[in-house]
Structure formats: C-alpha cells, structure tokens
Design an enzyme around this catalytic site. Structure first.
Site, PDB file in Angstrom:
ATOM      1  N   ASN A   1       0.868  -1.180   0.000  1.00  0.00           N
ATOM      2  CA  ASN A   1       0.000   0.000   0.000  1.00  0.00           C
ATOM      3  C   ASN A   1       0.904   1.229   0.000  1.00  0.00           C
ATOM      4  OD1 ASN A   1      -1.794   2.050   0.498  1.00  0.00           O
ATOM      5  ND2 ASN A   1      -2.265   1.441   2.612  1.00  0.00           N
TER       6      ASN A   1
ATOM      7  N   LYS B   1       0.170   4.247  -0.305  1.00  0.00           N
ATOM      8  CA  LYS B   1      -0.488   5.443   0.245  1.00  0.00           C
ATOM      9  C   LYS B   1      -0.254   6.636  -0.703  1.00  0.00           C
ATOM     10  CE  LYS B   1       0.219   3.480   4.759  1.00  0.00           C
ATOM     11  NZ  LYS B   1       0.042   3.639   6.183  1.00  0.00           N
TER      12      LYS B   1
ATOM     13  N   HIS C   1      -9.434   0.958   4.973  1.00  0.00           N
ATOM     14  CA  HIS C   1      -8.147   1.192   5.646  1.00  0.00           C
ATOM     15  C   HIS C   1      -8.374   2.139   6.823  1.00  0.00           C
ATOM     16  CE1 HIS C   1      -4.054   2.552   6.395  1.00  0.00           C
ATOM     17  NE2 HIS C   1      -3.669   1.439   5.802  1.00  0.00           N
TER      18      HIS C   1
ATOM     19  N   GLU D   1      -6.847   4.607   7.802  1.00  0.00           N
ATOM     20  CA  GLU D   1      -6.710   6.031   7.468  1.00  0.00           C
ATOM     21  C   GLU D   1      -7.984   6.570   6.825  1.00  0.00           C
ATOM     22  OE1 GLU D   1      -2.967   5.663   5.372  1.00  0.00           O
ATOM     23  OE2 GLU D   1      -2.052   5.063   7.271  1.00  0.00           O
TER      24      GLU D   1
ATOM     25  N   GLU E   1      -5.295  -5.213  10.643  1.00  0.00           N
ATOM     26  CA  GLU E   1      -4.312  -4.162  10.852  1.00  0.00           C
ATOM     27  C   GLU E   1      -4.619  -3.429  12.156  1.00  0.00           C
ATOM     28  OE1 GLU E   1      -2.374  -2.951   6.893  1.00  0.00           O
ATOM     29  OE2 GLU E   1      -4.111  -1.689   7.163  1.00  0.00           O
TER      30      GLU E   1
ATOM     31  N   GLY F   1       2.342   2.176  10.749  1.00  0.00           N
ATOM     32  CA  GLY F   1       3.266   3.295  10.576  1.00  0.00           C
ATOM     33  C   GLY F   1       3.933   3.741  11.867  1.00  0.00           C
TER      34      GLY F   1
ATOM     35  N   SER G   1       3.511  -2.214  10.375  1.00  0.00           N
ATOM     36  CA  SER G   1       4.963  -2.179  10.564  1.00  0.00           C
ATOM     37  C   SER G   1       5.657  -3.499  10.243  1.00  0.00           C
ATOM     38  CB  SER G   1       5.296  -1.702  11.985  1.00  0.00           C
ATOM     39  OG  SER G   1       4.799  -0.389  12.188  1.00  0.00           O
TER      40      SER G   1
HETATM   41  C1  PEP Z   1      -0.783   0.094   6.086  1.00  0.00           C
HETATM   42  O1  PEP Z   1      -0.868   1.295   5.893  1.00  0.00           O
HETATM   43  O2  PEP Z   1      -1.647  -0.680   5.637  1.00  0.00           O
HETATM   44  C2  PEP Z   1       0.370  -0.389   6.844  1.00  0.00           C
HETATM   45  C3  PEP Z   1       0.337  -1.605   7.293  1.00  0.00           C
HETATM   46  O3  PEP Z   1       1.390   0.514   7.031  1.00  0.00           O
HETATM   47  P1  PEP Z   1       2.839   0.209   7.695  1.00  0.00           P
HETATM   48  O4  PEP Z   1       3.331  -1.095   7.089  1.00  0.00           O
HETATM   49  O5  PEP Z   1       3.680   1.353   7.319  1.00  0.00           O
HETATM   50  O6  PEP Z   1       2.619   0.069   9.163  1.00  0.00           O
END
Ligand code: PEP
Length: 251
Positions: free
Chosen positions: A9, A11, A95, A97, A167, A173, A212
């Site tokens: 992803n 973003k 997601h 976000e 998630e 992040g 992460s």
């Molecule tokens: C995400 O945005 O779906 C995600 C898992 O981000 P990160 O790997 O940076 O934590």
C-alpha cells in the site's frame, strides 16, 4: 492451500521517478519470490503508468480505495469500472486512514465492498482496533463489528472472493508490530467467526497481517497458522524490503 499474498500500500507517496526506480527494483528481484503473490497499490493517478510497467510480470495491481457508485457527480472519486479498465485486480477498502481521517463508516465500507465484488475486483477489507480499544479488551468486538457490516449485508459467502487484512491501528506506521501470538489470536478469531457461517469460505480466506511489517519481522509473523501474508505500508516503498517480505513466504 491458501496462496500467500504480500500487497504494498503505497499510500500518497511517490513520483514518476521514484515509482520507476521502485518498480525496476521489484522486477529485478521477482525471481526470488517463489510462493507469495505480490501486489502493489499505487495512488490512483499512477495506476495506468504502473499497469504498463508491470505488463508481462506476475505482480498484481490494486487500488487504495474506490467509490461505491458506478458513475456521476462525485468530484474527486473513481469507480470500480475505472479500476477494471486499467487492469486492477485488488482494491483496499476500509483502511484505518480512510476510517479515521475521512470518517468512513462500516456501512460505507460495506457498500464499497459490494460494488467492488460485483465488478469482479477482489476487496482487501481492512479491520483492526485502536490502541484504546485493545486496552479496553474489546479488540474482538471491534473486528467482529467491522466484519459483520459485510456479513449482515451479503452473507459470509461474500468473503469467498475477498481478502481480509487485520491491521491493528496502533501498529500502522508506528514501528510497533503486533507479536506473532497477538496477531495469530485475532486472525484465528476472524477465521473462526467466518467458519461459524461458512466453513469452506473460512478455510480458503486469506487473512493478511498489516502494521509495521519489515523484511526482518515478516517470517515470524507469516509462519503463524492463520496469517496468509501481509499488507505492507512503509516497507513497500523500498524494493529490497518489499521483496524480502515476499521471500519470507518462501518455504
Ligand atoms: C498500512 O498502511 O496498511 C500499513 C500496514 O502501514 P505500515 O506497514 O507502514 O505500518
């Protein structure tokens, strides 16, 4: 047997230059990823460019979001048929976000999910709890509510042509990854919840972990029984890291 999926992803990151470098690196190292399906989800404006760059490879293409309506007066949005036009296979929905920064509800996410499935796209449905929800001990209730929004509307069969990404919001992040046991516990809960409705769909459902994930921690997560790959944010912007995560699925 569930084929692992590692989906990047991106973003709202990248430029033509950085995307060309990233795709070049991914294509160069693809041969070392033997088990996992790889997918990349660029910002919508770069989808066409990425699609043509990935032609002839087995890297799948996805989008980060879609509107639930087929067409019309929805300034700034794109539809499922537009994603299909450019060869998208996957679309990330719900997601955290989108949920937290743009106020998208379970119901809205479910409507997008239905539109995506009807168009033949594979939704990657994101679910996960906030830190305070984990601390209150209500992780399972939150995840169940997010999944029920789909199941109540369409039945568990709808998940048969979808992917779920667990998630935990506190891990996205932040550099703070859920431990393999913490992640496995929620993944097993999700599979069990779907199994109560439809055992066959549950057995075939790919449940990704996101939060992460890096080359250095992917293998320990992916070895867990109910973790079928990852949804990768930050680390998917670096070809070496992304490929290392893909290789973590090699047996
Ligand atoms: C995400 O945005 O779906 C995600 C898992 O981000 P990160 O790997 O940076 O934590």
């Amino acid at each position: 047997m569930r084929k692992p999926l590692v989906a990047g992803n991106w973003k709202m990151n990248g430029s033509l230059d950085s995307i060309n470098t990233l795709l070049g690196g991914i294509k160069e190292g693809l041969g070392n990823v033997s088990e996992a399906e790889l997918a990349v989800c660029p910002p919508a404006i770069y989808i066409q460019h990425v699609a043509s760059s990935l032609k002839g490879t087995n890297v799948a293409l996805g989008a980060q979001d879609v509107n639930d309506k087929p067409a019309g007066a929805h300034t700034g949005e794109h539809s499922v048929s537009m994603l299909k036009d450019f060869g998208c296979k996957y679309v990330i929905l719900g997601h955290s976000e989108r949920r937290t920064l743009y106020g998208e509800t379970d119901d809205f996410t479910a409507r997008k999910f239905i539109a995506a499935r009807e168009a033949g796209l594979v939704p990657i449905l994101c679910v996960g709890e906030l830190l305070e929800e984990r601390e209150q001990g209500i992780t399972e209730q939150v995840v169940a509510r997010q999944l029920d929004a789909i199941i109540d509307l369409e039945g568990a069969g709808a998940l048969g042509a979808a992917v779920v990404a667990y998630e935990p919001v506190w891990a996205i992040g932040t550099g703070k990854t859920a431990t393999p046991d913490q992640a496995q516990e929620v993944h097993a809960f999700i599979r069990g919840m779907v199994a109560k409705e439809d055992a066959e769909v549950a057995a075939g459902l790919r449940i990704l972990y996101g939060g992460s994930v890096k080359g250095s921690n992917a293998a320990e997560l992916f070895q867990m029984t109910d973790i079928d790959g990852g949804l990768i944010g930050g680390a998917s912007l670096d070809a070496t890291e992304f490929l290392a995560i893909g290789q973590a699925c090699n047996s």
